[in-house]
Design an enzyme around this catalytic site. Structure first.
Site, PDB file in Angstrom:
ATOM      1  CB  THR A 112      -4.586   3.513   8.713  1.00 29.36           C
ATOM      2  OG1 THR A 112      -3.662   2.570   7.798  1.00 29.36           O
ATOM      3  CG2 THR A 112      -3.586   4.492   9.019  1.00 29.36           C
ATOM      4  CG  ASP A 172      -3.030  -2.556   4.323  1.00 32.44           C
ATOM      5  OD1 ASP A 172      -2.321  -1.618   4.669  1.00 32.44           O
ATOM      6  OD2 ASP A 172      -4.304  -2.441   4.144  1.00 32.44           O
ATOM      7  CD  GLU A 226      -2.863   1.423   2.242  1.00 33.02           C
ATOM      8  OE1 GLU A 226      -2.908   0.552   3.255  1.00 33.02           O
ATOM      9  OE2 GLU A 226      -3.585   2.352   2.124  1.00 33.02           O
ATOM     10  CB  ILE A 238      -1.627  -0.366   9.347  1.00 31.90           C
ATOM     11  CG1 ILE A 238      -0.034  -0.563  10.168  1.00 31.90           C
ATOM     12  CG2 ILE A 238      -2.488  -0.040  10.523  1.00 31.90           C
ATOM     13  CD1 ILE A 238       0.146   0.554  11.117  1.00 31.90           C
ATOM     14  CG  ASP A 239      -7.002  -3.530   6.107  1.00 27.70           C
ATOM     15  OD1 ASP A 239      -7.223  -2.395   5.474  1.00 27.70           O
ATOM     16  OD2 ASP A 239      -7.984  -4.310   6.096  1.00 27.70           O
ATOM     17  CG  ASP A 296      -7.310  -2.262   1.536  1.00 25.63           C
ATOM     18  OD1 ASP A 296      -6.661  -2.033   2.569  1.00 25.63           O
ATOM     19  OD2 ASP A 296      -7.570  -1.598   0.260  1.00 25.63           O
TER      20      ASP A 296
HETATM   21  C1  LIP Z   1      -8.749   0.870   4.678  1.00 24.45           C
HETATM   22  C2  LIP Z   1      -9.877  -0.402   4.397  1.00 24.45           C
HETATM   23  C3  LIP Z   1     -11.328   0.001   4.694  1.00 24.45           C
HETATM   24  C4  LIP Z   1     -11.696   0.809   3.496  1.00 24.45           C
HETATM   25  C5  LIP Z   1     -10.807   2.101   3.328  1.00 24.45           C
HETATM   26  C6  LIP Z   1      -9.154   1.510   3.472  1.00 24.45           C
HETATM   27  P1  LIP Z   1      -6.194   1.105   5.456  1.00 24.45           P
HETATM   28  O1  LIP Z   1      -7.693   0.338   4.542  1.00 24.45           O
HETATM   29  O2  LIP Z   1      -9.551  -1.582   4.957  1.00 24.45           O
HETATM   30  O3  LIP Z   1     -11.980  -1.068   4.813  1.00 24.45           O
HETATM   31  O4  LIP Z   1     -13.163   0.995   3.759  1.00 24.45           O
HETATM   32  O5  LIP Z   1     -11.089   2.700   2.209  1.00 24.45           O
HETATM   33  O6  LIP Z   1      -9.013   1.147   2.270  1.00 24.45           O
HETATM   34  O7  LIP Z   1      -6.169   2.466   4.382  1.00 24.45           O
HETATM   35  O8  LIP Z   1      -6.516   1.406   6.560  1.00 24.45           O
HETATM   36  O9  LIP Z   1      -5.164   0.324   4.905  1.00 24.45           O
END
Ligand code: LIP
Length: 289
Positions: free
Chosen positions: A94, A89, A71, A91-92, A229
């Site tokens: 964030t 990713d 990412e 941190i998914d 993601d």
């Molecule tokens: C997030 C996702 C979340 C989505 C956001 C974003 P991040 O990932 O997991 O479900 O709605 O658009 O992509 O930015 O925390 O890695």
């Protein structure tokens, strides 16, 4: 790729995820520690960047011939190659991380021929690990097979627990498709709605997919998120007997990097639930390839 090699990769990804988890849980940033990318709600922290750097360095050292997509280092327009590619990713979730809400994961996937074949998703705050290797089943904490309970048949969308995400795009066609569809999903049947049991929005696509794989969430619908993601979560979902189709009606075979996803848990009636869900979508998403 041979099963032994996939197993070795799976185990290595778990080691990396747990190591990254220590960095994440000891960082504890505040909202002030975040910067933003596309707009003020598309957050990134120094921890996201440091974790991705550590993971990509380890992966490139051990698997120098594999490609890498992450990412934080993604170059817009890059397409996923068919060769073995780690999709990461760091941190998914964030936004949750920044606010101290413990629904956060490290999402580590391997795709071969554009298909997810290994998935590791780890929530370092709850120490919950989900993982799968294609053809070998999906597990929680490497011991409990997913789904976690006997899947009940699904008859009507109105009986289900549905997960959606607002995402970071807050204007334009796709934002309106989401907003109008959310209203329709939640609304009463007398007014044409599905009146689902609940419409949840937790903030990590990878963990949402693991929730569907576990059978605690029945459906997850999102457009706008990226391959990093969903790659690991897709591998886990499929091994748990779940299905993934396009978030736009009509396409039963979405691409990993298609950015539009509708996941339905294991259980009789999956396809009927997809059709029912599609019938409630208000418009069509423009995002995706
Ligand atoms: C997030 C996702 C979340 C989505 C956001 C974003 P991040 O990932 O997991 O479900 O709605 O658009 O992509 O930015 O925390 O890695």
């Amino acid at each position: 790729m041979e099963l032994d090699e996939l197993r070795e990769i799976h185990d290595f990804l778990i080691t990396l995820a747990k190591r990254a988890g220590e960095t994440i849980t000891s960082a504890k940033p505040s909202t002030g520690a975040a910067g933003s990318k596309k707009n003020s709600v598309d957050l990134v922290t120094e921890t996201d960047q440091a974790v991705e750097k550590a993971i990509s360095t380890s992966l490139k050292e051990k698997y120098p011939s594999f490609s890498f997509m992450g990412e934080e280092t993604y170059e817009p327009g890059t397409r996923l190659p068919p060769s073995p590619t780690f999709i990461v990713d760091p941190i998914d979730g964030t936004t949750n991380f920044v606010h101290g809400y413990p629904y956060v994961s490290i999402s580590l996937g391997l795709a071969v021929n554009l298909q997810p074949v290994v998935g590791v998703v780890y929530n370092p705050f709850t120490r919950t690990l989900y993982s799968a290797i294609a053809g070998q089943g999906a597990f929680m904490n490497q011991s409990e097979r997913l789904p976690l309970r006997e899947p009940e048949p699904m008859h009507d969308l109105g009986e289900l627990q549905v997960c959606v995400e607002w995402g970071s795009d807050r204007s334009g066609n796709d934002f309106h498709v989401k907003a109008h569809t959310f209203r329709r999903l939640a609304g009463s049947k007398e007014e044409g709605g599905a009146m689902v049991h609940s419409l949840r929005s937790f903030g990590s696509a990878a963990l949402n997919l693991c929730g569907v794989a576990s059978g605690n969430l029945d459906v997850y619908w999102e457009a706008g998120c990226w391959a990093w993601d969903v790659c690991a979560g897709m591998a886990i979902l499929k091994e748990a007997g779940g299905i993934m189709v396009d978030a736009n009606p009509g396409n039963w075979d979405p691409s990993l990097e298609g950015r539009r996803y509708l996941a339905v848990r294991n259980g009789e009636g999956q396809k009927e639930i997809v059709e029912q869900f599609w019938s409630h979508i208000q418009g069509r998403f423009e995002v995706g390839v």
